[in-house]
Design a protein around this motif. Structure first.
Motif, PDB file in Angstrom:
ATOM      1  N   LEU B  71       0.719  -1.073  -0.048  1.00 33.31           N
ATOM      2  CA  LEU B  71      -0.018   0.046  -0.073  1.00 33.31           C
ATOM      3  C   LEU B  71       0.856   1.165   0.150  1.00 33.31           C
ATOM      4  CD1 LEU B  71      -2.805   1.459   0.511  1.00 33.31           C
ATOM      5  CD2 LEU B  71      -2.536   1.280   2.845  1.00 33.31           C
ATOM      6  N   VAL B  72       0.495   2.133  -0.964  1.00 37.67           N
ATOM      7  CA  VAL B  72       1.361   3.478  -1.076  1.00 37.67           C
ATOM      8  C   VAL B  72       0.192   4.695  -0.628  1.00 37.67           C
ATOM      9  CG1 VAL B  72       2.823   4.957  -2.342  1.00 37.67           C
ATOM     10  CG2 VAL B  72       3.039   2.445  -2.520  1.00 37.67           C
ATOM     11  N   ALA B  73       0.405   5.302   0.404  1.00 39.29           N
ATOM     12  CA  ALA B  73      -0.601   6.197   0.730  1.00 39.29           C
ATOM     13  C   ALA B  73       0.207   7.442   0.613  1.00 39.29           C
ATOM     14  CB  ALA B  73      -1.084   5.835   1.921  1.00 39.29           C
ATOM     15  N   LEU B  74      -0.469   8.495   0.055  1.00 34.50           N
ATOM     16  CA  LEU B  74      -0.038   9.880   0.033  1.00 34.50           C
ATOM     17  C   LEU B  74      -0.603  10.872   0.786  1.00 34.50           C
ATOM     18  CD1 LEU B  74       0.956   8.509  -2.933  1.00 34.50           C
ATOM     19  CD2 LEU B  74       0.912  10.696  -3.831  1.00 34.50           C
ATOM     20  N   GLU B  75      -1.372  10.098   1.757  1.00 38.09           N
ATOM     21  CA  GLU B  75      -2.069  10.913   2.854  1.00 38.09           C
ATOM     22  C   GLU B  75      -2.577   9.936   3.783  1.00 38.09           C
ATOM     23  OE1 GLU B  75      -5.105  13.346   4.688  1.00 38.09           O
ATOM     24  OE2 GLU B  75      -5.307  11.427   4.305  1.00 38.09           O
ATOM     25  N   ASP B  97       1.747  13.665   5.938  1.00 40.75           N
ATOM     26  CA  ASP B  97       1.014  14.973   6.117  1.00 40.75           C
ATOM     27  C   ASP B  97      -0.622  14.845   5.581  1.00 40.75           C
ATOM     28  OD1 ASP B  97       3.820  16.192   5.992  1.00 40.75           O
ATOM     29  OD2 ASP B  97       3.862  14.848   4.236  1.00 40.75           O
ATOM     30  N   PRO B  98      -1.269  15.303   6.457  1.00 41.41           N
ATOM     31  CA  PRO B  98      -2.796  15.450   6.366  1.00 41.41           C
ATOM     32  C   PRO B  98      -3.191  16.296   5.242  1.00 41.41           C
ATOM     33  CG  PRO B  98      -2.244  15.654   8.815  1.00 41.41           C
ATOM     34  CD  PRO B  98      -0.963  15.878   7.834  1.00 41.41           C
ATOM     35  N   VAL B  99      -4.036  15.961   4.446  1.00 47.15           N
ATOM     36  CA  VAL B  99      -4.786  16.789   3.398  1.00 47.15           C
ATOM     37  C   VAL B  99      -6.073  16.809   3.900  1.00 47.15           C
ATOM     38  CG1 VAL B  99      -5.584  17.252   1.121  1.00 47.15           C
ATOM     39  CG2 VAL B  99      -3.173  16.265   1.544  1.00 47.15           C
ATOM     40  N   VAL B 100      -6.594  17.830   4.611  1.00 50.53           N
ATOM     41  CA  VAL B 100      -7.742  18.183   5.454  1.00 50.53           C
ATOM     42  C   VAL B 100      -8.986  18.520   4.432  1.00 50.53           C
ATOM     43  CG1 VAL B 100      -8.985  19.300   7.149  1.00 50.53           C
ATOM     44  CG2 VAL B 100      -6.849  18.862   7.377  1.00 50.53           C
ATOM     45  N   PRO B 101     -10.206  17.607   4.223  1.00 50.88           N
ATOM     46  CA  PRO B 101     -11.197  17.554   3.319  1.00 50.88           C
ATOM     47  C   PRO B 101     -11.955  18.980   3.733  1.00 50.88           C
ATOM     48  CG  PRO B 101     -11.479  15.741   4.625  1.00 50.88           C
ATOM     49  CD  PRO B 101     -10.295  16.304   5.227  1.00 50.88           C
ATOM     50  N   PHE B 131       6.537   8.604   7.137  1.00 56.67           N
ATOM     51  CA  PHE B 131       7.514   9.672   7.032  1.00 56.67           C
ATOM     52  C   PHE B 131       6.765  10.800   6.343  1.00 56.67           C
ATOM     53  CE2 PHE B 131       8.004   6.713   3.571  1.00 56.67           C
ATOM     54  CZ  PHE B 131       7.902   7.410   2.517  1.00 56.67           C
ATOM     55  N   SER B 132       7.084  11.843   6.821  1.00 56.07           N
ATOM     56  CA  SER B 132       6.674  13.224   6.043  1.00 56.07           C
ATOM     57  C   SER B 132       7.270  13.340   4.426  1.00 56.07           C
ATOM     58  CB  SER B 132       6.948  14.304   6.819  1.00 56.07           C
ATOM     59  OG  SER B 132       6.581  15.588   5.834  1.00 56.07           O
ATOM     60  N   GLY B 133       6.364  12.687   3.542  1.00 56.35           N
ATOM     61  CA  GLY B 133       6.777  12.825   2.289  1.00 56.35           C
ATOM     62  C   GLY B 133       6.825  14.385   1.775  1.00 56.35           C
ATOM     63  N   GLY B 143       6.779  20.830  -3.031  1.00 54.15           N
ATOM     64  CA  GLY B 143       5.818  19.794  -2.379  1.00 54.15           C
ATOM     65  C   GLY B 143       5.000  18.871  -3.390  1.00 54.15           C
ATOM     66  N   LYS B 144       5.043  19.159  -4.647  1.00 58.62           N
ATOM     67  CA  LYS B 144       4.359  18.738  -5.592  1.00 58.62           C
ATOM     68  C   LYS B 144       5.016  17.284  -5.983  1.00 58.62           C
ATOM     69  CE  LYS B 144       1.448  22.145  -7.841  1.00 58.62           C
ATOM     70  NZ  LYS B 144       1.278  22.793  -9.112  1.00 58.62           N
TER      71      LYS B 144
END
Lengths: 560, 196
Positions: B71-75, B97-101, B131-133, B143-144
Motif C-alpha cells: 500500500l502506498v498512501a500519499l495521505e 502529512d494530512p490533506v484536510v477535506p 514519514f513526511s513525504g 511539495g508537488k
C-alpha cells in the motif's frame, strides 16, 4: 508529435484502454470521428481531437450531443469513409433514435460506435447495461477485456462493419476504458491528405419510408444470421476445453476468471468460453462448448445477458448442462465485480475449499471524514449559487424554492452549505422538469444548467417552456467549456483552441434574447451588481433566463 | 517474479496517476507484464483517488479487499481508509502529512488525530514505513514531488524486483525536462528515507 502517433509498429507501450481504441481506429484508417464527451469515454474524443489537428487526413469534431455526433459519423460512412463515434453509456440513449434506424439503412465505409459503460456509477447517474442496445438494434457487438484487445477489436470492428455494411458496437466498461496495460501496436496508414468519399444515391437504401424500411429490416436480419456465423468462428471468442465444469465470461470478467482459475488451481479441470464477440450470440460455438459439461458458471457484470442467452440455448437444444449465474444467486445484478468475488463464486459453483484473503483488523479505525468531490477553489459556479441564494433570501423565497439541476460540475451545488440541487434526471432535464414543476406546484422554480448541457439538450425544452407559458427562472452557468469531462470546446467559448479560432462565438444570452425571452447576463464575481439584477428578474415571476458568464478557472489557466 | 498487487491511494491533485505511470513504465522496461486501473471524473475534484497496479502473473487490473501486497498512501487518512484492501502481511508506505477535506473545514466532519492511528497500523500489518513525504518533496524543491518521493520509497524497500536505474529511466522518459532534476532528487530522498 502526439504520443499515440509516435509509437512504431511492433512497439509495446503501456496504454489506457481508451488510448488503445484511438490507436486501433487510426491503424484501421479512421477518416471521420465525432463525439460528445462523457466519462469513461472522454479520452477517446480528446486524443482524436488533438490528433486531428496534426493529421490533415483525419477529421474530428466535438458535436453538440451524441445524436448529432452519430449522424455525422453515419453520413460519413454512407459516403464510404471509415468513421467512429464514442460516448458514455447514457449518451447512447440520446443517440438511440439514430442508431435504431441506422441499423436498417447501414453504412458503406466501416463505422464503429463506442459505448463506455460505468458499472458502479463511478461518474454516472445510472449503471445501465448497453449490451441490450446491440440486441435492440440488431448490430454486432465486440467487448474487449484488456487494452490490447481494445486495440485489436477496434481494428476488427471496422472490417466487420464494412463486410456486413452495418455499424459495429464496441462496448467497454470503466475497468477497460480506464485500465492501462501493455499494448503491441500495428502500422498506421497514410494520413497526409483527407481522401473524400462519395455518396451514391439509392432511394431503396437510404430513405427508410415504410416500404423501404420493411425490406431493410429483412436485410438486417440476414446480416445478423451472417454475423452469428462470424461470431462463432471469431478469434475473439476462445474455447479452452478441459473438464466437465465450465465458465463463460466476457469483458473485464475474463481476466478475473483467468486469475481465479489459476489461484484456485483449477487450470486442468475447468473449461472456459471467453467471449469478446458477444452479439449476435455465438450460438454454434456455445452449443459445442456446452456439450458434455455438467455445470457452467456465467461471469458477467450487470445484467444476465449471456446467462439468459445460454439458458435459452440449453432449453431449445435440450442440453443437460446446468447454467449457473445471477438467477441462482452467484452474482449480483448491480455494481462492478472485483477479482475476489469471482474467485469465491467459482469455488462455490464447483465445490472447492476457499478461504477469503485475510485483511488486517480494521475495527479500531474511527469514522473517517469523507471526501465528496467539491467545486474547485475560485469556481464561478459557487459565486453564482451564492448570488442566487442571497437574492432569494432577500425576497423571503428561499424556503419556497425548488432547484432542478443538470449534468456537470455544478451538480455539486447539491452539497452543503449550498444545497441548491433538488431534482436531476439526465442531460437537459433541468429545463424540461422545470416545465412540469411549474404546472404541478406553486413553489418557486429556479433551475441550473451549464453551457455545454444547454447546447446539448437544453434548447428544445426552453422553447417548450416559452411556448407553453411555463414559469420559472433558468440560470445558465456559462463557464465557456465542458469542464467536468476535461475542458472540451463549446460554441459559447471565447478562449478557444488554436484550431477553432475561426469559428463563430454563439452567445447564449443573445440566443435567448432573440427567442424573445426576458434575459439578463451577470458576472458572478461582481456580487452586488449581480444580485440586484437577479432579484429584479426573480421579482417578475415570468419565465426568464439568467446567463452567468465567467470562464472556468482551471480552463482559463490552461487556455492561456 | 510471480505477481504483485500495489494499491496507491491519495487525494485528487497529489499526482497518483503519474506515480502509477512511472511505476508501470519501470516494470515494463524490465519485461514484466503490467495492468493498472484508475477511476477518473468526479473523483478528481478533491476526492479520493486510487490506482491499482498489478505486476507479473496477475492479470486483473483491480485489487479486492485483503489482496494488496503493497500500500502506498500519499495521505494518512487515505492509508487508514485503504487498510482493509491489504493482506495482513502487506507492506505500507505512508506519507504522514494530512490533506484536510473541505467538509472538515466547513465543520461538517472531523479529521482524526492520525499519529496514534498510524502507530496502530504497525501492529496489524507486516511492515509500515511512516514519514513526511511532503517535507522530503519540499527539500527536493517542491511539495508537488510527493508522488515521486513515494516512488523512491517504494524502490527503497527493495520488495519489487525492479532495479533503481529502471525507475530513474522512467522519470527521464516521462517527466518534462524542466522538472527532471527536481524529481530525480525527490526519488533519491524517498529511496534513502526508507532504506535507512
Amino acid at each position: 508529435m502526439h504520443p499515440l502517433l509516435a509509437i512504431k509498429p511492433g512497439d509495446k507501450r503501456l496504454l489506457m484502454g481508451n488510448e488503445a481504441i484511438v490507436r486501433g481506429a487510426l491503424e484501421a484508417g479512421l477518416r471521420v470521428g465525432a463525439a460528445y464527451p462523457g466519462t469513461p469515454s472522454s479520452e477517446i474524443g480528446n486524443h482524436l481531437f488533438s490528433i486531428s489537428q496534426e493529421l490533415s487526413g483525419l477529421y474530428f469534431e466535438f458535436s453538440t450531443n451524441e445524436k448529432v455526433a452519430m449522424e455525422v459519423a453515419a453520413s460519413a460512412a454512407a459516403c464510404g469513409l471509415r468513421s467512429l463515434t464514442c460516448m458514455k453509456h447514457v449518451g447512447l440513449n440520446v443517440a438511440a433514435d439514430t442508431l435504431m434506424t441506422l441499423a436498417y439503412v447501414g453504412v458503406r465505409g466501416g463505422m464503429v460506435v463506442v459505448t463506455a459503460d460505468d458499472p458502479s456509477c463511478h461518474s454516472s447517474q445510472n449503471e445501465q447495461d448497453n449490451r441490450y442496445y446491440a440486441r435492440l438494434s440488431g448490430l454486432p457487438m465486440l467487448e474487449p477485456a484488456t487494452p490490447q484487445e481494445a486495440l485489436e477489436m477496434t481494428r476488427e470492428a471496422f472490417e466487420l462493419s464494412e463486410k456486413l455494411e452495418i455499424p459495429v458496437i464496441l462496448r467497454t466498461t470503466t475497468r477497460v476504458s480506464h485500465a492501462r496495460g501493455v499494448v503491441a501496436c500495428g502500422e498506421l496508414p497514410d494520413y497526409s491528405r483527407f481522401e473524400k468519399g462519395r455518396f451514391e444515391k439509392d432511394l431503396k437504401r437510404w430513405i427508410p419510408v415504410p416500404a423501404v424500411a420493411r425490406e431493410r429490416h429483412k436485410v438486417l436480419l440476414e446480416r445478423m444470421a451472417e454475423a452469428e456465423g462470424l461470431a462463432s468462428k471469431a478469434p475473439f471468442n476462445r474455447v479452452v476445453k478441459k473438464g466437465p465444469f465450465g465458465v463463460v465470461a466476457s469483458g473485464v470478467s475474463v481476466v478475473y476468471v483467468l486469475d481465479a482459475v489459476k489461484e484456485l488451481g483449477l487450470e486442468e479441470e475447468v473449461s472456459l468460453l471467453l467471449l469478446g464477440f458477444t452479439h449476435p450470440f455465438p450460438r454454434t460455438l456455445a452449443k459445442e462448448f456446452l456439450s458434455g459439461l455438467e455445470r457452467c458458471l456465467v461471469v458477467e457484470e450487470l445484467e444476465p445477458y449471456l446467462e439468459e442467452a445460454l439458458k435459452v440455448l440449453v432449453a431449445e437444444e435440450e442440453l443437460r448442462v446446468k447454467v449457473l449465474g445471477k438467477a441462482e444467486g452467484y452474482f449480483p445484478r448491480y455494481h462492478e465485480f472485483h477479482p475476489e468475488m469471482v474467485k469465491a463464486a467459482l469455488a462455490k459453483a464447483f465445490g472447492r475449499e476457499y478461504k477469503a484473503p485475510e485483511a488486517p483488523d480494521t475495527s479500531w479505525i474511527p469514522e473517517l471524514p469523507p471526501r465528496p468531490p467539491t467545486l474547485c477553489p475560485g469556481c464561478p459556479h459557487r459565486e453564482t449559487y451564492k448570488v442566487v441564494k442571497e437574492a432569494l433570501q432577500e425576497l423571503g423565497e428561499e424556503e419556497n424554492t425548488v432547484y432542478p439541476t443538470d449534468i456537470g460540475c455544478y451538480t455539486l451545488g447539491l452539497l452543503p452549505p449550498l444545497k441548491m440541487a433538488d431534482y436531476l434526471l439526465c442531460m437537459g432535464s433541468s429545463v424540461g422538469s422545470s416545465c412540469g414543476f411549474s404546472v404541478a406546484t406553486d413553489q418557486r422554480i429556479v433551475s441550473f444548467i451549464g453551457d455545454s448541457t444547454f447546447f446539448h439538450a437544453g434548447i428544445p425544452p426552453l422553447i417548450n417552456a416559452y411556448y407553453q407559458g411555463h414559469r420559472f427562472t433558468l440560470v445558465v452557468l456559462d463557464n465557456e467549456t465542458t469542464a467536468m469531462t476535461g475542458h472540451q470546446p463549446v460554441p459559447s467559448q471565447e478562449i478557444r483552441p488554436e484550431a477553432l479560432k475561426e469559428r463563430p462565438v454563439i452567445s447564449i444570452t443573445r440566443f435567448c434574447e432573440n427567442l424573445g425571452l426576458p434575459t439578463i447576463q451577470i458576472n458572478p464575481y461582481k456580487k452586488e451588481e449581480a444580485k440586484k439584477a437577479v432579484r429584479e428578474m426573480l421579482a417578475s415571476e415570468r419565465l426568464g433566463v439568467i446567463v452567468s458568464k465567467a470562464p472556468c478557472v482551471l480552463y482559463k489557466v490552461k487556455g492561456k | 517474479m510471480t505477481g504483485f498487487r500495489i494499491l496507491a491511494v491519495g487525494v485528487g491533485g497529489q499526482g497518483i496517476l503519474l506515480f502509477s505511470r512511472l511505476l508501470g513504465e519501470a516494470a515494463l522496461s524490465q519485461g514484466y507484464d503490467v495492468a493498472m486501473s484508475e477511476v477518473h471524473g468526479m473523483a478528481q475534484r478533491g476526492g479520493v483517488v486510487e490506482s491499482n497496479i498489478v505486476l507479473g502473473e496477475v492479470k486483473s487490473p483491480y485489487i479486492s479487499p485483503g489482496e494488496a501486497d503493497i500500500l502506498v498512501a500519499l495521505e494518512p487518512v487515505e492509508a487508514l481508509r485503504a487498510l482493509g484492501r491489504c493482506r495482513k502481511e502487506a507492506t505500507a508506505l505512508v506519507s504522514s502529512d494530512p490533506v484536510v477535506p473541505q467538509i472538515v473545514k466547513d465543520g461538517l466532519a472531523t479529521y482524526p488525530e492520525v499519529e496514534p492511528l498510524l502507530e496502530k497500523m504497525k501492529e496489524v500489518l507486516g511492515k509500515v514505513h511512516i514519514f513526511s513525504g511532503e517535507k522530503l518533496a519540499r527539500e527536493a524543491g517542491s511539495g508537488k514531488a510527493l508522488n515521486v518521493v513515494m516512488l523512491g520509497a517504494l524502490a527503497g524497500t527493495g520488495i519489487l524486483p525492479i532495479p533503481r536505474e529502471a525507475y530513474l529511466d522512467a522519470i527521464r522518459r516521462v517527466v518534462k525536462p524542466k522538472f527532471q532534476d527536481l524529481n530525480l532528487k525527490a526519488f533519491d530522498l524517498g529511496y534513502e528515507a526508507v532504506k535507512a
